[in-house]
Design a protein around this motif. Structure first.
Motif, PDB file in Angstrom:
ATOM      1  N   ALA A   1       0.829  -1.492  -0.009  1.00 40.93           N
ATOM      2  CA  ALA A   1       0.376  -0.272  -0.267  1.00 40.93           C
ATOM      3  C   ALA A   1       0.820   1.530   0.441  1.00 40.93           C
ATOM      4  O   ALA A   1       0.585   2.602  -0.266  1.00 40.93           O
ATOM      5  N   THR A   2       2.445   1.013   0.319  1.00 40.53           N
ATOM      6  CA  THR A   2       3.144   2.104   0.279  1.00 40.53           C
ATOM      7  C   THR A   2       3.592   2.720  -1.115  1.00 40.53           C
ATOM      8  O   THR A   2       4.199   3.423  -1.141  1.00 40.53           O
ATOM      9  N   SER A   3       3.326   1.622  -2.567  1.00 41.13           N
ATOM     10  CA  SER A   3       4.744   1.490  -3.097  1.00 41.13           C
ATOM     11  C   SER A   3       3.779   1.647  -4.293  1.00 41.13           C
ATOM     12  O   SER A   3       2.319   1.487  -4.467  1.00 41.13           O
ATOM     13  N   SER A   4       4.474   2.706  -5.140  1.00 38.57           N
ATOM     14  CA  SER A   4       4.268   2.901  -6.382  1.00 38.57           C
ATOM     15  C   SER A   4       4.532   2.421  -7.792  1.00 38.57           C
ATOM     16  O   SER A   4       5.625   2.882  -8.235  1.00 38.57           O
ATOM     17  N   ARG A   5       3.809   2.173  -8.765  1.00 39.76           N
ATOM     18  CA  ARG A   5       4.238   1.267  -9.741  1.00 39.76           C
ATOM     19  C   ARG A   5       4.555   2.361 -10.446  1.00 39.76           C
ATOM     20  O   ARG A   5       6.041   2.651 -11.433  1.00 39.76           O
ATOM     21  N   ILE A   6       3.788   3.473 -10.472  1.00 40.81           N
ATOM     22  CA  ILE A   6       3.479   4.247 -12.117  1.00 40.81           C
ATOM     23  C   ILE A   6       5.218   5.666 -11.727  1.00 40.81           C
ATOM     24  O   ILE A   6       5.430   5.753 -12.100  1.00 40.81           O
ATOM     25  N   LEU A   7       5.004   5.784  -9.986  1.00 33.36           N
ATOM     26  CA  LEU A   7       6.248   6.772 -10.139  1.00 33.36           C
ATOM     27  C   LEU A   7       7.431   5.559  -9.410  1.00 33.36           C
ATOM     28  O   LEU A   7       8.623   6.417  -9.117  1.00 33.36           O
TER      29      LEU A   7
ATOM     30  N   PHE B   1      10.793  -0.098  -1.238  1.00 35.14           N
ATOM     31  CA  PHE B   1      12.439  -1.394  -0.343  1.00 35.14           C
ATOM     32  C   PHE B   1      11.511  -1.382   0.738  1.00 35.14           C
ATOM     33  O   PHE B   1      12.346  -1.765   1.465  1.00 35.14           O
ATOM     34  N   THR B   2      10.241  -0.922   1.200  1.00 35.27           N
ATOM     35  CA  THR B   2       8.990  -0.569   1.902  1.00 35.27           C
ATOM     36  C   THR B   2       9.334  -2.646   2.694  1.00 35.27           C
ATOM     37  O   THR B   2       9.046  -2.756   3.915  1.00 35.27           O
ATOM     38  N   LYS B   3       9.256  -3.262   1.860  1.00 31.14           N
ATOM     39  CA  LYS B   3       8.767  -4.396   2.248  1.00 31.14           C
ATOM     40  C   LYS B   3      10.292  -5.197   3.130  1.00 31.14           C
ATOM     41  O   LYS B   3      10.013  -6.062   3.608  1.00 31.14           O
ATOM     42  N   GLN B   4      11.174  -4.653   2.386  1.00 32.81           N
ATOM     43  CA  GLN B   4      12.731  -5.109   3.368  1.00 32.81           C
ATOM     44  C   GLN B   4      12.522  -4.759   4.980  1.00 32.81           C
ATOM     45  O   GLN B   4      13.132  -5.652   5.825  1.00 32.81           O
ATOM     46  N   ALA B   5      11.716  -3.555   5.300  1.00 28.75           N
ATOM     47  CA  ALA B   5      11.951  -3.388   6.651  1.00 28.75           C
ATOM     48  C   ALA B   5      10.347  -4.115   7.333  1.00 28.75           C
ATOM     49  O   ALA B   5       9.610  -4.216   6.798  1.00 28.75           O
TER      50      ALA B   5
ATOM     51  N   GLY C   1      19.648   1.709  16.929  1.00 33.09           N
ATOM     52  CA  GLY C   1      20.934   0.766  16.642  1.00 33.09           C
ATOM     53  C   GLY C   1      19.963   0.626  15.428  1.00 33.09           C
ATOM     54  O   GLY C   1      20.165  -0.473  14.676  1.00 33.09           O
ATOM     55  N   LEU C   2      18.873   1.131  14.789  1.00 25.89           N
ATOM     56  CA  LEU C   2      17.478   0.381  13.850  1.00 25.89           C
ATOM     57  C   LEU C   2      18.026   1.712  12.530  1.00 25.89           C
ATOM     58  O   LEU C   2      17.709   3.139  13.372  1.00 25.89           O
ATOM     59  N   GLY C   3      17.402   1.565  11.648  1.00 19.88           N
ATOM     60  CA  GLY C   3      17.294   2.887  10.458  1.00 19.88           C
ATOM     61  C   GLY C   3      15.479   3.168  10.254  1.00 19.88           C
ATOM     62  O   GLY C   3      14.599   2.328  11.107  1.00 19.88           O
ATOM     63  N   SER C   4      15.349   4.213   9.809  1.00 18.15           N
ATOM     64  CA  SER C   4      13.890   4.183  10.163  1.00 18.15           C
ATOM     65  C   SER C   4      13.514   5.324   8.731  1.00 18.15           C
ATOM     66  O   SER C   4      14.750   5.861   7.880  1.00 18.15           O
ATOM     67  N   CYS C   5      12.351   4.844   8.488  1.00 17.94           N
ATOM     68  CA  CYS C   5      11.510   6.383   7.008  1.00 17.94           C
ATOM     69  C   CYS C   5      10.254   6.612   7.228  1.00 17.94           C
ATOM     70  O   CYS C   5       9.878   5.833   7.634  1.00 17.94           O
ATOM     71  N   ILE C   6      10.570   7.541   7.295  1.00 18.62           N
ATOM     72  CA  ILE C   6       8.617   8.205   7.448  1.00 18.62           C
ATOM     73  C   ILE C   6       8.572   8.506   6.006  1.00 18.62           C
ATOM     74  O   ILE C   6       8.899   8.926   5.252  1.00 18.62           O
ATOM     75  N   LEU C   7       7.087   7.770   5.943  1.00 22.21           N
ATOM     76  CA  LEU C   7       6.896   7.905   4.113  1.00 22.21           C
ATOM     77  C   LEU C   7       5.001   8.506   4.502  1.00 22.21           C
ATOM     78  O   LEU C   7       4.419   8.396   5.869  1.00 22.21           O
ATOM     79  N   GLY C   8       4.893   9.509   4.075  1.00 22.56           N
ATOM     80  CA  GLY C   8       3.796  10.089   4.022  1.00 22.56           C
ATOM     81  C   GLY C   8       2.858   9.492   2.423  1.00 22.56           C
ATOM     82  O   GLY C   8       1.432  10.033   2.670  1.00 22.56           O
ATOM     83  N   TRP C   9       3.942   9.352   1.839  1.00 26.51           N
ATOM     84  CA  TRP C   9       3.317   8.338  -0.008  1.00 26.51           C
ATOM     85  C   TRP C   9       2.581   6.632   0.777  1.00 26.51           C
ATOM     86  O   TRP C   9       3.117   6.276   0.735  1.00 26.51           O
ATOM     87  N   PHE C  10       0.826   7.434   0.486  1.00 30.52           N
ATOM     88  CA  PHE C  10       0.846   5.674   1.094  1.00 30.52           C
ATOM     89  C   PHE C  10      -1.088   5.339   0.231  1.00 30.52           C
ATOM     90  O   PHE C  10      -1.763   6.289   0.360  1.00 30.52           O
ATOM     91  N   ASP C  11      -1.219   4.349  -0.228  1.00 33.37           N
ATOM     92  CA  ASP C  11      -3.308   4.253   0.010  1.00 33.37           C
ATOM     93  C   ASP C  11      -3.257   4.181   1.065  1.00 33.37           C
ATOM     94  O   ASP C  11      -3.749   3.676   1.765  1.00 33.37           O
ATOM     95  N   GLU C  12      -3.779   5.221   1.542  1.00 35.37           N
ATOM     96  CA  GLU C  12      -4.609   5.395   3.252  1.00 35.37           C
ATOM     97  C   GLU C  12      -5.721   4.361   3.368  1.00 35.37           C
ATOM     98  O   GLU C  12      -6.262   4.291   3.662  1.00 35.37           O
ATOM     99  N   ASP C  13      -6.850   4.035   1.938  1.00 33.46           N
ATOM    100  CA  ASP C  13      -8.017   3.820   2.151  1.00 33.46           C
ATOM    101  C   ASP C  13      -7.748   2.326   2.488  1.00 33.46           C
ATOM    102  O   ASP C  13      -8.420   1.514   3.105  1.00 33.46           O
ATOM    103  N   LYS C  14      -6.340   2.090   1.377  1.00 34.85           N
ATOM    104  CA  LYS C  14      -6.300   0.264   1.656  1.00 34.85           C
ATOM    105  C   LYS C  14      -5.046   0.253   2.377  1.00 34.85           C
ATOM    106  O   LYS C  14      -5.507  -1.396   3.809  1.00 34.85           O
TER     107      LYS C  14
END
Length: 184
Positions: free
Chosen positions: A63-69, A74-78, A124-137
Protein backbone atom coordinates in the motif's frame (compact mmCIF):
# COMPACT_ATOMS: atom_id res chain seq x y z
CA UNK A 1 27.98 11.09 21.44
CA UNK A 2 26.56 14.57 21.78
CA UNK A 3 23.08 15.27 20.45
CA UNK A 4 24.19 17.13 17.30
CA UNK A 5 26.45 14.24 16.31
CA UNK A 6 23.63 11.80 17.10
CA UNK A 7 21.24 13.69 14.80
CA UNK A 8 23.89 13.91 12.06
CA UNK A 9 24.04 10.10 11.97
CA UNK A 10 20.25 9.61 11.72
CA UNK A 11 19.04 9.35 8.15
CA UNK A 12 16.05 8.18 6.14
CA UNK A 13 17.03 4.60 5.38
CA UNK A 14 15.73 2.85 2.29
CA UNK A 15 17.56 -0.46 2.61
CA UNK A 16 17.00 -2.93 5.43
CA UNK A 17 18.05 -6.45 6.35
CA UNK A 18 14.75 -8.31 5.79
CA UNK A 19 16.04 -11.42 7.58
CA UNK A 20 16.76 -9.59 10.83
CA UNK A 21 13.65 -8.97 12.94
CA UNK A 22 13.43 -6.06 15.38
CA UNK A 23 13.37 -7.19 18.98
CA UNK A 24 10.11 -6.55 20.86
CA UNK A 25 12.01 -4.81 23.67
CA UNK A 26 13.30 -2.24 21.19
CA UNK A 27 9.84 -1.64 19.78
CA UNK A 28 8.51 -1.23 23.33
CA UNK A 29 11.16 1.39 24.15
CA UNK A 30 10.46 3.25 20.90
CA UNK A 31 6.74 3.33 21.65
CA UNK A 32 7.47 4.63 25.15
CA UNK A 33 9.23 7.67 23.67
CA UNK A 34 6.13 8.51 21.64
CA UNK A 35 4.02 8.15 24.77
CA UNK A 36 6.32 10.73 26.41
CA UNK A 37 6.24 13.17 23.47
CA UNK A 38 4.86 16.63 24.19
CA UNK A 39 1.59 17.76 22.62
CA UNK A 40 -0.57 20.87 22.70
CA UNK A 41 -2.55 20.90 25.97
CA UNK A 42 -1.33 17.32 26.51
CA UNK A 43 -3.92 16.13 23.95
CA UNK A 44 -1.76 13.23 22.71
CA UNK A 45 -3.81 13.00 19.49
CA UNK A 46 -2.25 9.82 18.17
CA UNK A 47 -2.76 6.11 17.99
CA UNK A 48 0.10 3.89 16.89
CA UNK A 49 -0.40 0.69 14.94
CA UNK A 50 2.67 -1.55 15.00
CA UNK A 51 2.66 -3.96 12.09
CA UNK A 52 5.22 -6.73 12.51
CA UNK A 53 3.32 -9.79 11.28
CA UNK A 54 5.28 -10.66 8.10
CA UNK A 55 2.27 -11.38 5.90
CA UNK A 56 0.32 -8.30 6.99
CA UNK A 57 3.48 -6.18 6.87
CA UNK A 58 3.96 -7.10 3.21
CA UNK A 59 0.39 -6.06 2.40
CA UNK A 60 0.94 -2.75 4.20
CA UNK A 61 4.19 -2.33 2.26
CA UNK A 62 2.29 -2.88 -0.99
CA UNK A 63 0.00 0.00 0.00
CA UNK A 64 3.04 2.30 0.27
CA UNK A 65 4.60 1.63 -3.11
CA UNK A 66 3.69 2.93 -6.53
CA UNK A 67 4.59 1.11 -9.70
CA UNK A 68 3.77 4.17 -11.79
CA UNK A 69 6.05 6.49 -9.81
CA UNK A 70 8.57 3.79 -8.90
CA UNK A 71 8.66 4.77 -5.24
CA UNK A 72 8.78 3.07 -1.86
CA UNK A 73 9.53 -0.44 -3.12
CA UNK A 74 12.08 -0.79 -0.30
CA UNK A 75 9.32 -0.93 2.33
CA UNK A 76 8.92 -4.71 2.05
CA UNK A 77 12.47 -5.08 3.38
CA UNK A 78 11.62 -3.30 6.63
CA UNK A 79 10.42 -5.77 9.27
CA UNK A 80 8.24 -3.21 11.09
CA UNK A 81 5.79 -0.54 10.00
CA UNK A 82 4.42 1.86 12.60
CA UNK A 83 1.43 3.88 11.48
CA UNK A 84 0.46 7.16 13.13
CA UNK A 85 -3.29 7.63 13.18
CA UNK A 86 -4.73 10.98 14.20
CA UNK A 87 -7.05 10.98 17.19
CA UNK A 88 -9.24 13.84 18.36
CA UNK A 89 -7.59 16.58 20.35
CA UNK A 90 -8.87 17.47 23.79
CA UNK A 91 -11.14 20.46 24.37
CA UNK A 92 -8.38 22.98 25.16
CA UNK A 93 -6.23 22.00 22.19
CA UNK A 94 -9.29 22.10 19.93
CA UNK A 95 -10.32 25.56 21.11
CA UNK A 96 -6.75 26.83 20.90
CA UNK A 97 -6.40 25.47 17.39
CA UNK A 98 -9.64 27.11 16.32
CA UNK A 99 -8.74 30.47 17.90
CA UNK A 100 -5.21 30.48 16.47
CA UNK A 101 -6.12 28.79 13.16
CA UNK A 102 -3.50 26.08 13.67
CA UNK A 103 -3.88 22.33 13.39
CA UNK A 104 -2.19 21.33 16.62
CA UNK A 105 -2.90 17.64 16.03
CA UNK A 106 -0.74 17.63 12.90
CA UNK A 107 2.02 19.49 14.73
CA UNK A 108 1.80 16.98 17.57
CA UNK A 109 1.96 14.05 15.15
CA UNK A 110 5.14 15.53 13.68
CA UNK A 111 6.66 15.76 17.15
CA UNK A 112 5.64 12.15 17.86
CA UNK A 113 7.20 11.03 14.56
CA UNK A 114 10.45 12.82 15.40
CA UNK A 115 10.55 11.11 18.79
CA UNK A 116 9.90 7.76 17.12
CA UNK A 117 12.68 7.97 14.53
CA UNK A 118 15.21 9.34 17.02
CA UNK A 119 14.34 6.55 19.46
CA UNK A 120 14.76 3.99 16.67
CA UNK A 121 18.16 5.48 15.89
CA UNK A 122 19.13 5.25 19.57
CA UNK A 123 18.23 1.55 19.41
CA UNK A 124 20.60 1.03 16.45
CA UNK A 125 17.76 0.88 13.94
CA UNK A 126 17.16 2.67 10.69
CA UNK A 127 13.88 4.33 9.81
CA UNK A 128 12.07 6.19 7.08
CA UNK A 129 8.97 8.37 7.44
CA UNK A 130 6.46 7.79 4.65
CA UNK A 131 3.59 10.06 3.78
CA UNK A 132 2.92 8.53 0.37
CA UNK A 133 0.61 5.54 0.65
CA UNK A 134 -2.89 4.36 -0.19
CA UNK A 135 -4.72 5.51 2.92
CA UNK A 136 -7.94 3.67 2.06
CA UNK A 137 -6.01 0.44 1.60
CA UNK A 138 -4.26 0.96 4.96
CA UNK A 139 -7.63 1.49 6.63
CA UNK A 140 -9.00 -1.67 5.04
CA UNK A 141 -5.98 -3.80 5.96
CA UNK A 142 -5.78 -2.61 9.57
CA UNK A 143 -9.48 -2.11 10.40
CA UNK A 144 -9.01 1.63 10.87
CA UNK A 145 -12.34 3.49 10.94
CA UNK A 146 -13.05 5.57 7.83
CA UNK A 147 -13.45 8.65 10.03
CA UNK A 148 -9.77 8.48 11.06
CA UNK A 149 -6.76 9.88 9.20
CA UNK A 150 -3.60 7.86 8.77
CA UNK A 151 -0.89 10.51 8.56
CA UNK A 152 2.35 8.57 8.48
CA UNK A 153 3.82 5.11 8.06
CA UNK A 154 7.26 4.86 9.63
CA UNK A 155 9.28 1.82 8.63
CA UNK A 156 11.99 0.58 10.95
CA UNK A 157 14.57 -2.16 10.81
CA UNK A 158 18.27 -2.87 10.71
CA UNK A 159 19.65 -0.63 8.01
CA UNK A 160 21.99 -1.90 5.33
CA UNK A 161 22.40 1.55 3.83
CA UNK A 162 25.68 3.41 4.27
CA UNK A 163 25.59 6.78 6.01
CA UNK A 164 25.12 9.60 3.51
CA UNK A 165 26.28 13.19 3.75
CA UNK A 166 23.40 15.49 4.63
CA UNK A 167 22.69 18.21 2.09
CA UNK A 168 21.17 21.11 3.97
CA UNK A 169 20.71 24.81 3.37
CA UNK A 170 23.29 27.00 5.06
CA UNK A 171 22.32 28.24 8.54
CA UNK A 172 22.17 31.87 7.39
CA UNK A 173 19.47 30.92 4.86
CA UNK A 174 17.19 29.33 7.45
CA UNK A 175 17.77 31.41 10.59
CA UNK A 176 17.58 35.07 11.49
CA UNK A 177 17.72 36.66 14.92
CA UNK A 178 15.31 39.22 16.35
CA UNK A 179 13.27 39.55 13.17
CA UNK A 180 12.56 37.96 9.81
CA UNK A 181 15.48 38.50 7.50
CA UNK A 182 15.79 36.40 4.37
CA UNK A 183 19.29 36.43 2.86
CA UNK A 184 18.38 34.82 -0.45
Amino acid sequence: MDFVEFVKTRQSDRAFDPARPVEKEKIDRIIRTVQLAPSACNAQPWHLIVVDDPELKNKVADATSSRILGINHFTKQAPVHILLVEEKVNLMSGIGGWVKNKDYAQIDLGIAAAHLVLAAHAEGLGSCILGWFDEDKMKELLAIPQSKRVWLDIVIGYSTQPLRDKKRKPIDEIVSFNGYVKTK
